[in-house]
Design a protein around this motif. Structure first.
Motif, PDB file in Angstrom:
ATOM      1  N   MET A  14     -61.457-121.358  66.643  1.00 41.64           N
ATOM      2  CA  MET A  14     -60.576-120.188  66.596  1.00 41.64           C
ATOM      3  C   MET A  14     -61.343-118.925  66.976  1.00 41.64           C
ATOM      4  SD  MET A  14     -58.054-121.054  63.294  1.00 41.64           S
ATOM      5  CE  MET A  14     -58.848-119.849  62.337  1.00 41.64           C
ATOM      6  N   MET A  15     -62.584-118.815  66.521  1.00 35.73           N
ATOM      7  CA  MET A  15     -63.386-117.637  66.870  1.00 35.73           C
ATOM      8  C   MET A  15     -63.660-117.589  68.363  1.00 35.73           C
ATOM      9  SD  MET A  15     -66.018-117.315  63.639  1.00 35.73           S
ATOM     10  CE  MET A  15     -67.187-116.419  64.619  1.00 35.73           C
ATOM     11  N   GLN A  75     -63.680-128.037  58.658  1.00 34.89           N
ATOM     12  CA  GLN A  75     -63.043-126.722  58.647  1.00 34.89           C
ATOM     13  C   GLN A  75     -63.883-125.699  59.405  1.00 34.89           C
ATOM     14  OE1 GLN A  75     -62.494-126.121  54.450  1.00 34.89           O
ATOM     15  NE2 GLN A  75     -60.581-127.268  54.407  1.00 34.89           N
ATOM     16  N   MET A  76     -65.202-125.806  59.285  1.00 37.64           N
ATOM     17  CA  MET A  76     -66.079-124.890  60.001  1.00 37.64           C
ATOM     18  C   MET A  76     -65.898-125.060  61.514  1.00 37.64           C
ATOM     19  SD  MET A  76     -70.225-124.516  59.837  1.00 37.64           S
ATOM     20  CE  MET A  76     -70.527-126.009  60.763  1.00 37.64           C
ATOM     21  N   GLN A 102     -65.200-114.047  59.036  1.00 40.46           N
ATOM     22  CA  GLN A 102     -64.404-112.970  59.623  1.00 40.46           C
ATOM     23  C   GLN A 102     -65.125-111.633  59.478  1.00 40.46           C
ATOM     24  OE1 GLN A 102     -60.696-113.443  57.527  1.00 40.46           O
ATOM     25  NE2 GLN A 102     -59.883-114.892  59.011  1.00 40.46           N
ATOM     26  N   GLU A 152     -63.212-126.072  63.068  1.00 43.58           N
ATOM     27  CA  GLU A 152     -61.922-125.473  63.414  1.00 43.58           C
ATOM     28  C   GLU A 152     -62.034-123.953  63.485  1.00 43.58           C
ATOM     29  OE1 GLU A 152     -58.848-126.804  60.721  1.00 43.58           O
ATOM     30  OE2 GLU A 152     -59.454-128.898  60.962  1.00 43.58           O
ATOM     31  N   GLN A 153     -62.729-123.363  62.519  1.00 41.63           N
ATOM     32  CA  GLN A 153     -62.888-121.910  62.501  1.00 41.63           C
ATOM     33  C   GLN A 153     -63.697-121.429  63.699  1.00 41.63           C
ATOM     34  OE1 GLN A 153     -64.537-121.146  58.627  1.00 41.63           O
ATOM     35  NE2 GLN A 153     -62.594-121.475  57.590  1.00 41.63           N
ATOM     36  N   GLN A 192     -64.432-118.766  55.271  1.00 45.59           N
ATOM     37  CA  GLN A 192     -63.613-118.222  56.351  1.00 45.59           C
ATOM     38  C   GLN A 192     -63.617-116.701  56.308  1.00 45.59           C
ATOM     39  OE1 GLN A 192     -59.465-119.285  56.239  1.00 45.59           O
ATOM     40  NE2 GLN A 192     -59.121-118.615  58.333  1.00 45.59           N
ATOM     41  N   LYS A 193     -63.406-116.133  55.134  1.00 44.06           N
ATOM     42  CA  LYS A 193     -63.400-114.679  55.009  1.00 44.06           C
ATOM     43  C   LYS A 193     -64.772-114.101  55.328  1.00 44.06           C
ATOM     44  CE  LYS A 193     -59.514-114.252  51.835  1.00 44.06           C
ATOM     45  NZ  LYS A 193     -59.067-113.805  50.503  1.00 44.06           N
TER      46      LYS A 193
END
Length: 165
Positions: A50-51, A43-44, A138, A46-47, A134-135
């Motif tokens: 996206m970043m 997941q990291m 962000q 993927e994040q 994730q939050k």
């Protein structure tokens, strides 16, 4: 006799940490499995992808890019994704993660974590951790975006001052 007792007490105090049993690799592996560490790494990645995409969008926002520039950005994004997929894998990270846990935690601490993470509250914590990460990312990303112009001003000021004699 009076001198022997303080010496024994001091010796016992010095040796106390040695009595703590080092965590076994097997128990650490179990902990990492229960805490779904492998999925967190996926997941990291993927994040981070996206970043990176978001960063590229912000950098190029409002610009008229040529076809060549658009292709370069696509190639760059694909190359980053490939690197992440090949190099940020659980297979590569797991041995180092196990080593860190074995070095930093005793068997008693690992056993306590295993006991906790097997409870409903522990499982809830594990399931919510990706959202929290994730939050948090962000928030960090937002703060970096806010502070970047100030850092750039400081860099420009330094460059200007360095050019002055």
């Amino acid at each position: 006799m009076k001198k022997l007792i303080p010496t024994l007490v001091l010796g016992a105090a010095i040796c106390m940490p040695a009595f703590a049993q080092q965590a076994s690799k097997e128990s650490v592996k179990e902990l990492l499995k229960i805490t779904k560490s492998e999925q967190l790494i996926d997941q990291m990645s993927e994040q981070m992808n996206m970043m990176m995409s978001s960063s590229i969008e912000q950098m190029t926002q409002g610009q008229n890019l040529t076809t060549k520039q658009e292709l370069a950005i696509i190639n760059y994004s694909q190359e980053l994704a490939k690197i992440m997929q090949q190099d940020l894998t659980w297979a590569k990270l797991e041995p180092d993660m196990i080593k860190i846990y074995v070095e930093e935690f005793t068997q008693e601490e690992i056993n306590g974590m295993l006991k906790f993470y097997k409870t409903p509250v522990g499982q809830s914590t594990i399931n919510k951790m990706p959202i929290i990460m994730q939050k948090s990312m962000q928030i960090g990303y937002k703060q970096i975006n806010e502070v970047t112009p100030k850092i750039m001003q400081a860099v420009e000021k330094l460059e200007k001052e360095m050019q002055e004699k």
